[in-house]
Design a protein around this motif. Structure first.
Motif, PDB file in Angstrom:
ATOM      1  N   TYR A 108     -58.509 -47.792  -5.468  1.00  0.00           N
ATOM      2  CA  TYR A 108     -58.878 -48.719  -6.532  1.00  0.00           C
ATOM      3  C   TYR A 108     -58.786 -50.110  -5.932  1.00  0.00           C
ATOM      4  O   TYR A 108     -57.733 -50.523  -5.452  1.00  0.00           O
ATOM      5  CB  TYR A 108     -57.955 -48.597  -7.742  1.00  0.00           C
ATOM      6  CG  TYR A 108     -58.391 -49.488  -8.869  1.00  0.00           C
ATOM      7  CD1 TYR A 108     -59.425 -49.101  -9.709  1.00  0.00           C
ATOM      8  CD2 TYR A 108     -57.806 -50.729  -9.065  1.00  0.00           C
ATOM      9  CE1 TYR A 108     -59.853 -49.925 -10.730  1.00  0.00           C
ATOM     10  CE2 TYR A 108     -58.233 -51.562 -10.088  1.00  0.00           C
ATOM     11  CZ  TYR A 108     -59.262 -51.156 -10.913  1.00  0.00           C
ATOM     12  OH  TYR A 108     -59.701 -51.982 -11.914  1.00  0.00           O
ATOM     13  N   CYS A 109     -59.906 -50.808  -5.927  1.00  0.00           N
ATOM     14  CA  CYS A 109     -59.959 -52.155  -5.370  1.00  0.00           C
ATOM     15  C   CYS A 109     -59.538 -53.153  -6.447  1.00  0.00           C
ATOM     16  O   CYS A 109     -60.226 -53.323  -7.456  1.00  0.00           O
ATOM     17  CB  CYS A 109     -61.363 -52.469  -4.858  1.00  0.00           C
ATOM     18  SG  CYS A 109     -61.516 -54.114  -4.146  1.00  0.00           S
ATOM     19  N   LEU A 110     -58.397 -53.787  -6.233  1.00  0.00           N
ATOM     20  CA  LEU A 110     -57.915 -54.789  -7.181  1.00  0.00           C
ATOM     21  C   LEU A 110     -58.743 -56.067  -7.099  1.00  0.00           C
ATOM     22  O   LEU A 110     -58.778 -56.839  -8.053  1.00  0.00           O
ATOM     23  CB  LEU A 110     -56.437 -55.087  -6.916  1.00  0.00           C
ATOM     24  CG  LEU A 110     -55.511 -53.880  -7.097  1.00  0.00           C
ATOM     25  CD1 LEU A 110     -54.124 -54.168  -6.549  1.00  0.00           C
ATOM     26  CD2 LEU A 110     -55.430 -53.487  -8.552  1.00  0.00           C
ATOM     27  N   SER A 122     -48.890 -46.329   0.586  1.00  0.00           N
ATOM     28  CA  SER A 122     -49.591 -46.917  -0.557  1.00  0.00           C
ATOM     29  C   SER A 122     -49.895 -45.845  -1.604  1.00  0.00           C
ATOM     30  O   SER A 122     -49.695 -46.052  -2.796  1.00  0.00           O
ATOM     31  CB  SER A 122     -50.884 -47.593  -0.115  1.00  0.00           C
ATOM     32  OG  SER A 122     -51.629 -48.031  -1.230  1.00  0.00           O
ATOM     33  N   GLU A 165     -53.179 -54.764   1.604  1.00  0.00           N
ATOM     34  CA  GLU A 165     -54.283 -55.654   1.935  1.00  0.00           C
ATOM     35  C   GLU A 165     -55.061 -55.035   3.097  1.00  0.00           C
ATOM     36  O   GLU A 165     -54.448 -54.560   4.053  1.00  0.00           O
ATOM     37  CB  GLU A 165     -53.754 -57.013   2.396  1.00  0.00           C
ATOM     38  CG  GLU A 165     -52.808 -57.690   1.438  1.00  0.00           C
ATOM     39  CD  GLU A 165     -53.523 -58.333   0.272  1.00  0.00           C
ATOM     40  OE1 GLU A 165     -54.691 -58.718   0.433  1.00  0.00           O
ATOM     41  OE2 GLU A 165     -52.905 -58.440  -0.789  1.00  0.00           O
ATOM     42  N   PRO A 199     -49.750 -51.652  -3.631  1.00  0.00           N
ATOM     43  CA  PRO A 199     -50.984 -52.280  -3.168  1.00  0.00           C
ATOM     44  C   PRO A 199     -50.853 -52.721  -1.708  1.00  0.00           C
ATOM     45  O   PRO A 199     -49.777 -53.131  -1.274  1.00  0.00           O
ATOM     46  CB  PRO A 199     -51.164 -53.481  -4.082  1.00  0.00           C
ATOM     47  CG  PRO A 199     -49.955 -53.595  -4.914  1.00  0.00           C
ATOM     48  CD  PRO A 199     -49.080 -52.426  -4.663  1.00  0.00           C
ATOM     49  N   THR A 208     -57.601 -56.116  -1.691  1.00  0.00           N
ATOM     50  CA  THR A 208     -56.304 -55.580  -2.081  1.00  0.00           C
ATOM     51  C   THR A 208     -56.600 -54.260  -2.780  1.00  0.00           C
ATOM     52  O   THR A 208     -57.364 -54.234  -3.749  1.00  0.00           O
ATOM     53  CB  THR A 208     -55.566 -56.541  -3.030  1.00  0.00           C
ATOM     54  OG1 THR A 208     -55.404 -57.797  -2.370  1.00  0.00           O
ATOM     55  CG2 THR A 208     -54.204 -55.984  -3.417  1.00  0.00           C
ATOM     56  N   ILE A 209     -56.032 -53.169  -2.260  1.00  0.00           N
ATOM     57  CA  ILE A 209     -56.349 -51.847  -2.806  1.00  0.00           C
ATOM     58  C   ILE A 209     -55.094 -51.033  -3.091  1.00  0.00           C
ATOM     59  O   ILE A 209     -54.035 -51.284  -2.531  1.00  0.00           O
ATOM     60  CB  ILE A 209     -57.275 -51.050  -1.865  1.00  0.00           C
ATOM     61  CG1 ILE A 209     -56.557 -50.687  -0.563  1.00  0.00           C
ATOM     62  CG2 ILE A 209     -58.561 -51.806  -1.584  1.00  0.00           C
ATOM     63  CD1 ILE A 209     -57.296 -49.671   0.291  1.00  0.00           C
ATOM     64  N   LEU A 210     -55.265 -50.059  -3.974  1.00  0.00           N
ATOM     65  CA  LEU A 210     -54.282 -49.006  -4.200  1.00  0.00           C
ATOM     66  C   LEU A 210     -54.932 -47.722  -3.703  1.00  0.00           C
ATOM     67  O   LEU A 210     -56.009 -47.352  -4.184  1.00  0.00           O
ATOM     68  CB  LEU A 210     -53.953 -48.856  -5.683  1.00  0.00           C
ATOM     69  CG  LEU A 210     -53.111 -49.953  -6.300  1.00  0.00           C
ATOM     70  CD1 LEU A 210     -53.102 -49.811  -7.821  1.00  0.00           C
ATOM     71  CD2 LEU A 210     -51.698 -49.898  -5.756  1.00  0.00           C
ATOM     72  N   LYS A 262     -49.093 -54.566   4.397  1.00  0.00           N
ATOM     73  CA  LYS A 262     -48.438 -54.690   3.105  1.00  0.00           C
ATOM     74  C   LYS A 262     -47.920 -56.114   2.990  1.00  0.00           C
ATOM     75  O   LYS A 262     -47.629 -56.769   3.987  1.00  0.00           O
ATOM     76  CB  LYS A 262     -47.312 -53.677   2.938  1.00  0.00           C
ATOM     77  CG  LYS A 262     -46.139 -53.871   3.841  1.00  0.00           C
ATOM     78  CD  LYS A 262     -45.087 -52.831   3.530  1.00  0.00           C
ATOM     79  CE  LYS A 262     -43.849 -53.053   4.362  1.00  0.00           C
ATOM     80  NZ  LYS A 262     -42.797 -52.131   3.996  1.00  0.00           N
ATOM     81  N   LYS A 318     -47.601 -45.938  -4.827  1.00  0.00           N
ATOM     82  CA  LYS A 318     -48.497 -46.740  -5.674  1.00  0.00           C
ATOM     83  C   LYS A 318     -48.328 -48.233  -5.370  1.00  0.00           C
ATOM     84  O   LYS A 318     -48.238 -49.072  -6.265  1.00  0.00           O
ATOM     85  CB  LYS A 318     -48.273 -46.436  -7.149  1.00  0.00           C
ATOM     86  CG  LYS A 318     -48.611 -45.001  -7.493  1.00  0.00           C
ATOM     87  CD  LYS A 318     -48.302 -44.679  -8.927  1.00  0.00           C
ATOM     88  CE  LYS A 318     -48.668 -43.288  -9.317  1.00  0.00           C
ATOM     89  NZ  LYS A 318     -48.242 -42.197  -8.488  1.00  0.00           N
TER      90      LYS A 318
END
Length: 73
Positions: free
Chosen positions: A44-46, A8, A16, A14, A30-32, A64, A12
């Motif tokens: 970064y939490c989407l 991830s 889960e 995303p 869902t994060i990066l 993923k 880059k």
């Protein structure tokens, strides 16, 4: 799970996660991944649309997305 976190970060991509807060509340995020530390994941939490710090011990599962849905590890 470590391989997925690294992928991830490097690609880059995303991912889960299922996460349990210190209060015992379970959430789906869902994060990066931005940085991987021994005890924490900076990401970064989407879902919340803001940077977050995730305790590694509180990440219950990570996955993923694929064309067939989500495959949890």
């Amino acid at each position: 799970m470590n391989g997925l976190l690294l992928t991830s970060k490097e690609e880059k991509m995303p991912i889960e996660i299922m996460y349990i807060s210190n209060k015992g509340e379970i959430s789906h995020r869902t994060i990066l991944v931005k940085d991987i530390q021994p005890e924490y994941i900076k990401g970064y939490c989407l879902t919340k649309k803001q940077p977050r710090l995730f305790k590694r011990t509180n990440i219950l599962s990570a996955a993923k997305k694929s064309d067939r849905g989500v495959n949890y590890a």
